[in-house]
Design a protein around this motif. Sequence first.
Motif, PDB file in Angstrom:
ATOM      1  N   HIS A  23       3.986   9.906  -7.330  1.00 39.92           N
ATOM      2  CA  HIS A  23       3.829   8.573  -7.929  1.00 39.92           C
ATOM      3  C   HIS A  23       5.081   8.184  -8.709  1.00 39.92           C
ATOM      4  O   HIS A  23       5.587   7.056  -8.564  1.00 39.92           O
ATOM      5  CB  HIS A  23       2.604   8.547  -8.843  1.00 39.92           C
ATOM      6  N   GLU A  24       5.573   9.080  -9.525  1.00 41.76           N
ATOM      7  CA  GLU A  24       6.766   8.775 -10.317  1.00 41.76           C
ATOM      8  C   GLU A  24       7.970   8.489  -9.429  1.00 41.76           C
ATOM      9  O   GLU A  24       8.774   7.599  -9.719  1.00 41.76           O
ATOM     10  CB  GLU A  24       7.070   9.955 -11.257  1.00 41.76           C
ATOM     11  N   THR A  25       8.077   9.218  -8.336  1.00 37.06           N
ATOM     12  CA  THR A  25       9.205   9.010  -7.428  1.00 37.06           C
ATOM     13  C   THR A  25       9.087   7.670  -6.708  1.00 37.06           C
ATOM     14  O   THR A  25      10.062   6.932  -6.563  1.00 37.06           O
ATOM     15  CB  THR A  25       9.290  10.150  -6.409  1.00 37.06           C
ATOM     16  N   GLN A  27       7.697   5.044  -7.753  1.00 34.73           N
ATOM     17  CA  GLN A  27       7.906   3.927  -8.680  1.00 34.73           C
ATOM     18  C   GLN A  27       9.346   3.422  -8.654  1.00 34.73           C
ATOM     19  O   GLN A  27       9.604   2.253  -8.948  1.00 34.73           O
ATOM     20  CB  GLN A  27       7.524   4.337 -10.101  1.00 34.73           C
ATOM     21  N   GLN A  28      10.276   4.302  -8.303  1.00 33.65           N
ATOM     22  CA  GLN A  28      11.677   3.893  -8.234  1.00 33.65           C
ATOM     23  C   GLN A  28      11.922   2.882  -7.119  1.00 33.65           C
ATOM     24  O   GLN A  28      12.918   2.151  -7.133  1.00 33.65           O
ATOM     25  CB  GLN A  28      12.556   5.129  -8.019  1.00 33.65           C
ATOM     26  N   HIS A  29      11.003   2.840  -6.140  1.00 32.61           N
ATOM     27  CA  HIS A  29      11.099   1.878  -5.041  1.00 32.61           C
ATOM     28  C   HIS A  29       9.799   1.091  -4.921  1.00 32.61           C
ATOM     29  O   HIS A  29       9.336   0.786  -3.817  1.00 32.61           O
ATOM     30  CB  HIS A  29      11.421   2.593  -3.724  1.00 32.61           C
ATOM     31  N   LYS A  32       8.897  -5.259  -4.934  1.00 32.15           N
ATOM     32  CA  LYS A  32       9.279  -6.453  -5.680  1.00 32.15           C
ATOM     33  C   LYS A  32       9.383  -7.603  -4.687  1.00 32.15           C
ATOM     34  O   LYS A  32       9.920  -7.442  -3.595  1.00 32.15           O
ATOM     35  CB  LYS A  32      10.625  -6.244  -6.380  1.00 32.15           C
ATOM     36  N   GLY A  43       8.581  -2.186  -0.275  1.00 35.61           N
ATOM     37  CA  GLY A  43       8.393  -1.340  -1.444  1.00 35.61           C
ATOM     38  C   GLY A  43       6.974  -0.810  -1.485  1.00 35.61           C
ATOM     39  O   GLY A  43       6.088  -1.251  -0.738  1.00 35.61           O
ATOM     40  N   GLU A 155      14.279   7.594   2.087  1.00 37.48           N
ATOM     41  CA  GLU A 155      15.194   7.006   1.110  1.00 37.48           C
ATOM     42  C   GLU A 155      14.666   7.188  -0.305  1.00 37.48           C
ATOM     43  O   GLU A 155      15.422   7.475  -1.234  1.00 37.48           O
ATOM     44  CB  GLU A 155      15.376   5.518   1.421  1.00 37.48           C
ATOM     45  N   THR A 156      13.362   7.038  -0.471  1.00 36.59           N
ATOM     46  CA  THR A 156      12.750   7.171  -1.790  1.00 36.59           C
ATOM     47  C   THR A 156      12.819   8.610  -2.296  1.00 36.59           C
ATOM     48  O   THR A 156      13.136   8.859  -3.463  1.00 36.59           O
ATOM     49  CB  THR A 156      11.287   6.712  -1.736  1.00 36.59           C
TER      50      THR A 156
END
Length: 301
Positions: A23-25, A27-29, A32, A43, A155-156
């Motif tokens: 989940h934390e990872t 969130q970077q992508h 939006k 995303g 990529e994420t």
Amino acid sequence: MWFRNLQLYRLSEPFGLDPEALHETLQQHAFKPCAGLDTHRVGWVPPAGRDATQLVHATAGRLMICLRREDRILPAAVIREHVEEKAEAIAEAEARPVGRKEKQRIKEEVIVDLLPRAFTRSSHLYAYIDPKDGWIVIDSGTAKKAEELLSTLRETLGSLRAKPLAVQRSPAKTLTQWLEKKPAREFVLGDECELKEPVDNGGVMRGKRIDVASAEVKSHLDTGMMVAKLAVDWQERISCLLCDDLGIRRLRFLDLVMEQAAEVDADDALARFDADFALMSMELANFLPAVVDAFGGLDED
């Protein structure tokens, strides 16, 4: 939430992220919306829906994720109309023809002007990771869309070693043998098939709501045609089209499974999502190995 089509991938190394770390990872992508001159955006969004906050939904060790894609809708006909209007205005005002290069420049200006005001359309692509059994299962009818999700996930995460499912026996030859003789244990033939000549641009025969074991169908096999798609039922729990590219299409969970799902007492939408995901992934955890075994097992090379 019930998957309708499957593109299957095998993990080439252990997947080490737990739900919280994943989940934390992600969130970077996180998703939006399109802004400015973006033609599209992709995303991660919560798979359990708008009321959920977690980008990973975990059940029985399996991790559900969802990729949202938003596209600007700017039809080519609209662009052409605006270009022609501008070109005609220039031709009249300056009493000269507008050349091809100038029209191309006008087209670029029109796109820049219209794009921020264009409507958008969104689509969602679901997948789950089964670290224990080594699967990535993507709900997509085409490999192209599935690869977009995998590419975004790579990529994420920085890297993700996964490859399309490969088996020991030719799927086309195996499915053809099922029609010629009988299907593998636990499978029952359905009422649909697609046959192809094994050459480029060869003939295609499609049949729906037919007896696929009939003499008429077998006569096509006698001419050298091979099975490209074949409808089957599995243990009265799942029906689908098995395909020669190892995709699984028109996946449907039958009454035995859906009655079991209806018996679960779910208080809200999130609980229902969790119960359905748990049941679906459990069924697929039994079904997918049966498919692989029918095709001679995994090709690890």
